[in-house]
Design a protein around this motif. Structure first.
Motif, PDB file in Angstrom:
ATOM      1  N   ILE A  59       0.946  -1.130  -0.116  1.00  0.00           N
ATOM      2  CA  ILE A  59       0.060   0.097  -0.036  1.00  0.00           C
ATOM      3  C   ILE A  59       0.696   1.385   0.140  1.00  0.00           C
ATOM      4  CG2 ILE A  59      -1.641   1.395   1.264  1.00  0.00           C
ATOM      5  CD1 ILE A  59      -2.781  -1.465   2.288  1.00  0.00           C
ATOM      6  N   SER A  60       1.693   1.226   0.784  1.00  0.00           N
ATOM      7  CA  SER A  60       2.735   2.500   0.965  1.00  0.00           C
ATOM      8  C   SER A  60       3.409   2.606  -0.319  1.00  0.00           C
ATOM      9  CB  SER A  60       3.843   2.223   2.090  1.00  0.00           C
ATOM     10  OG  SER A  60       4.698   3.512   2.320  1.00  0.00           O
ATOM     11  N   ARG A  61       3.927   1.766  -0.850  1.00  0.00           N
ATOM     12  CA  ARG A  61       4.770   1.898  -2.293  1.00  0.00           C
ATOM     13  C   ARG A  61       3.845   2.152  -3.501  1.00  0.00           C
ATOM     14  NH1 ARG A  61       8.973   3.436  -2.101  1.00  0.00           N
ATOM     15  NH2 ARG A  61       9.736   2.802  -4.289  1.00  0.00           N
ATOM     16  N   TRP A  62       2.672   1.376  -3.564  1.00  0.00           N
ATOM     17  CA  TRP A  62       1.570   1.875  -4.444  1.00  0.00           C
ATOM     18  C   TRP A  62       1.438   3.298  -4.686  1.00  0.00           C
ATOM     19  CZ3 TRP A  62      -0.513  -1.077  -8.125  1.00  0.00           C
ATOM     20  CH2 TRP A  62      -1.746  -0.427  -8.929  1.00  0.00           C
ATOM     21  N   ILE A  63       1.106   3.850  -3.495  1.00  0.00           N
ATOM     22  CA  ILE A  63       0.815   5.397  -3.440  1.00  0.00           C
ATOM     23  C   ILE A  63       2.292   6.424  -3.554  1.00  0.00           C
ATOM     24  CG2 ILE A  63      -1.575   5.227  -2.855  1.00  0.00           C
ATOM     25  CD1 ILE A  63      -0.445   5.729   0.139  1.00  0.00           C
ATOM     26  N   GLN A  64       3.217   5.743  -3.711  1.00  0.00           N
ATOM     27  CA  GLN A  64       4.587   6.436  -3.914  1.00  0.00           C
ATOM     28  C   GLN A  64       5.120   6.941  -2.778  1.00  0.00           C
ATOM     29  OE1 GLN A  64       3.564   8.662  -7.268  1.00  0.00           O
ATOM     30  NE2 GLN A  64       3.705   7.120  -8.465  1.00  0.00           N
ATOM     31  N   PHE A  65       4.757   6.391  -1.494  1.00  0.00           N
ATOM     32  CA  PHE A  65       5.411   6.681  -0.266  1.00  0.00           C
ATOM     33  C   PHE A  65       6.561   5.869   0.175  1.00  0.00           C
ATOM     34  CE2 PHE A  65       1.223   8.138   1.927  1.00  0.00           C
ATOM     35  CZ  PHE A  65       1.182   9.157   1.183  1.00  0.00           C
ATOM     36  N   PRO A  66       7.588   6.323   1.072  1.00  0.00           N
ATOM     37  CA  PRO A  66       8.568   5.427   1.716  1.00  0.00           C
ATOM     38  C   PRO A  66       8.159   4.267   2.153  1.00  0.00           C
ATOM     39  CG  PRO A  66       9.140   7.684   1.993  1.00  0.00           C
ATOM     40  CD  PRO A  66       7.456   7.864   1.626  1.00  0.00           C
ATOM     41  N   LEU A  67       8.904   3.057   2.124  1.00  0.00           N
ATOM     42  CA  LEU A  67       8.372   1.834   2.769  1.00  0.00           C
ATOM     43  C   LEU A  67       8.057   2.009   4.046  1.00  0.00           C
ATOM     44  CD1 LEU A  67       9.681  -1.827   2.322  1.00  0.00           C
ATOM     45  CD2 LEU A  67       9.940  -0.577   4.545  1.00  0.00           C
ATOM     46  N   CYS A  68       8.821   2.869   4.870  1.00  0.00           N
ATOM     47  CA  CYS A  68       8.699   2.752   6.275  1.00  0.00           C
ATOM     48  C   CYS A  68       7.340   3.522   6.690  1.00  0.00           C
ATOM     49  CB  CYS A  68       9.759   3.946   7.014  1.00  0.00           C
ATOM     50  SG  CYS A  68       9.839   5.587   6.424  1.00  0.00           S
ATOM     51  N   LEU A  69       6.440   4.147   5.985  1.00  0.00           N
ATOM     52  CA  LEU A  69       5.430   4.923   6.049  1.00  0.00           C
ATOM     53  C   LEU A  69       4.290   3.651   6.072  1.00  0.00           C
ATOM     54  CD1 LEU A  69       5.413   8.163   4.241  1.00  0.00           C
ATOM     55  CD2 LEU A  69       5.995   7.520   6.710  1.00  0.00           C
ATOM     56  N   GLY A  70       4.620   2.437   5.756  1.00  0.00           N
ATOM     57  CA  GLY A  70       3.782   1.308   6.015  1.00  0.00           C
ATOM     58  C   GLY A  70       3.081   1.144   7.427  1.00  0.00           C
ATOM     59  N   THR A  71       4.057   1.438   8.217  1.00  0.00           N
ATOM     60  CA  THR A  71       3.439   1.320   9.763  1.00  0.00           C
ATOM     61  C   THR A  71       2.266   2.133  10.012  1.00  0.00           C
ATOM     62  OG1 THR A  71       4.527   1.546  11.866  1.00  0.00           O
ATOM     63  CG2 THR A  71       5.225   3.524  10.736  1.00  0.00           C
ATOM     64  N   HIS A  72       2.077   3.100   9.198  1.00  0.00           N
ATOM     65  CA  HIS A  72       0.785   3.706   9.319  1.00  0.00           C
ATOM     66  C   HIS A  72      -0.564   3.237   8.847  1.00  0.00           C
ATOM     67  CE1 HIS A  72       3.082   6.990  11.363  1.00  0.00           C
ATOM     68  NE2 HIS A  72       3.972   6.970  10.423  1.00  0.00           N
ATOM     69  N   PHE A  73      -0.429   2.082   8.346  1.00  0.00           N
ATOM     70  CA  PHE A  73      -1.503   1.397   7.526  1.00  0.00           C
ATOM     71  C   PHE A  73      -1.895   0.362   8.440  1.00  0.00           C
ATOM     72  CE2 PHE A  73       0.319   3.798   4.089  1.00  0.00           C
ATOM     73  CZ  PHE A  73      -0.825   4.429   3.647  1.00  0.00           C
ATOM     74  N   ASN A  74      -3.131   0.296   9.013  1.00  0.00           N
ATOM     75  CA  ASN A  74      -3.485  -1.092   9.611  1.00  0.00           C
ATOM     76  C   ASN A  74      -4.290  -1.895   8.748  1.00  0.00           C
ATOM     77  OD1 ASN A  74      -3.842  -2.849  11.872  1.00  0.00           O
ATOM     78  ND2 ASN A  74      -5.881  -1.919  12.441  1.00  0.00           N
ATOM     79  N   VAL A  75      -3.677  -3.079   8.756  1.00  0.00           N
ATOM     80  CA  VAL A  75      -4.350  -4.205   7.733  1.00  0.00           C
ATOM     81  C   VAL A  75      -4.794  -5.237   8.550  1.00  0.00           C
ATOM     82  CG1 VAL A  75      -4.099  -5.461   5.582  1.00  0.00           C
ATOM     83  CG2 VAL A  75      -2.966  -3.388   5.725  1.00  0.00           C
TER      84      VAL A  75
END
Length: 217
Positions: A171-187
């Motif tokens: 999700i983070s990479r799809w929307i062109q965010f740094p990988l580390c921001l994946g911590t903010h997506f709860n799946v």
């Protein structure tokens, strides 16, 4: 005409509930509740005219771990047919290396300051390796989408059935965010996420929906 075709989508399903540990390569089963989660969602989301409409799914990429491919089969069993799919390590969970099978408290005792998003996994996949793997999956999905939107080839959607950390990185990479921001997506286990595009443009990837799931009684 490309403009008249609806925008393609990438659906991500996280497998149903399992015992909570860092299990990347370990092949653990769904819990009974995990199976119930998927069976509750399946008739609401899978079928003709629903979000996961088999006739719209160009291909499904499914992690080889049983918790993922069991989830995939449970999703479609009520309609009796499976969409075109492949079991592939491309969408496997982050390889936790030395921390495989450990609970968070056990990892903290070994390495109090460890954060997977910054440090990767000793003996497993580094942050860069995980990013490269996920970026390669995104490139493949976007080519399916380009062929559909610009050439009328394939069908509209791609489905991925995978894991928690993998999904958050994707999700983070799809929307062109740094990988580390994946911590903010709860799946959540057993949930559905929808990735697509804004403004009818394949150059504007977007997150359209997160943690879509049926409520268990």
């Amino acid at each position: 005409m490309a403009e008249s075709r609806p925008m393609p989508r990438l659906f991500i399903v996280r497998h149903g509930e399992t015992e909570w540990r860092h299990t990347g390569l370990s092949d653990i089963p769904l819990t009974e509740r995990g199976k119930e989660q998927i069976l509750a969602s399946a008739p609401q989301f899978v079928g003709d005219g629903l979000l996961l409409d088999p006739k719209n799914i160009c291909t499904a990429l499914v992690s080889p771990r049983q918790r993922a491919h069991t989830t995939f089969h449970l999703l479609f069993q009520h309609i009796g047919t499976l969409p075109n799919h492949v079991l592939t390590e491309e969408v496997a969970e982050w390889n936790y290396g030395d921390y495989e099978g450990l609970k968070p408290a056990e990892i903290k005792a070994l390495n109090p300051g460890w954060k997977i998003w910054d440090d990767g996994c000793p003996g497993g996949e580094s942050v860069q390796e995980m990013q490269d793997r996920v970026d390669a999956v995104i490139k493949k999905v976007r080519e399916y989408h380009r062929q559909y939107k610009e050439e009328g080839a394939n069908t509209r959607d791609v489905l991925i059935v995978a894991h928690g950390h993998f999904s958050r990185v994707l999700i983070s990479r799809w929307i062109q965010f740094p990988l580390c921001l994946g911590t903010h997506f709860n799946v959540e286990p057993g949930s559905l996420a929808i990735l697509s595009y804004n403004h009818n443009s394949l150059a504007e990837p977007a997150l359209n929906g997160l943690n879509i799931a049926a409520k268990l009684k």
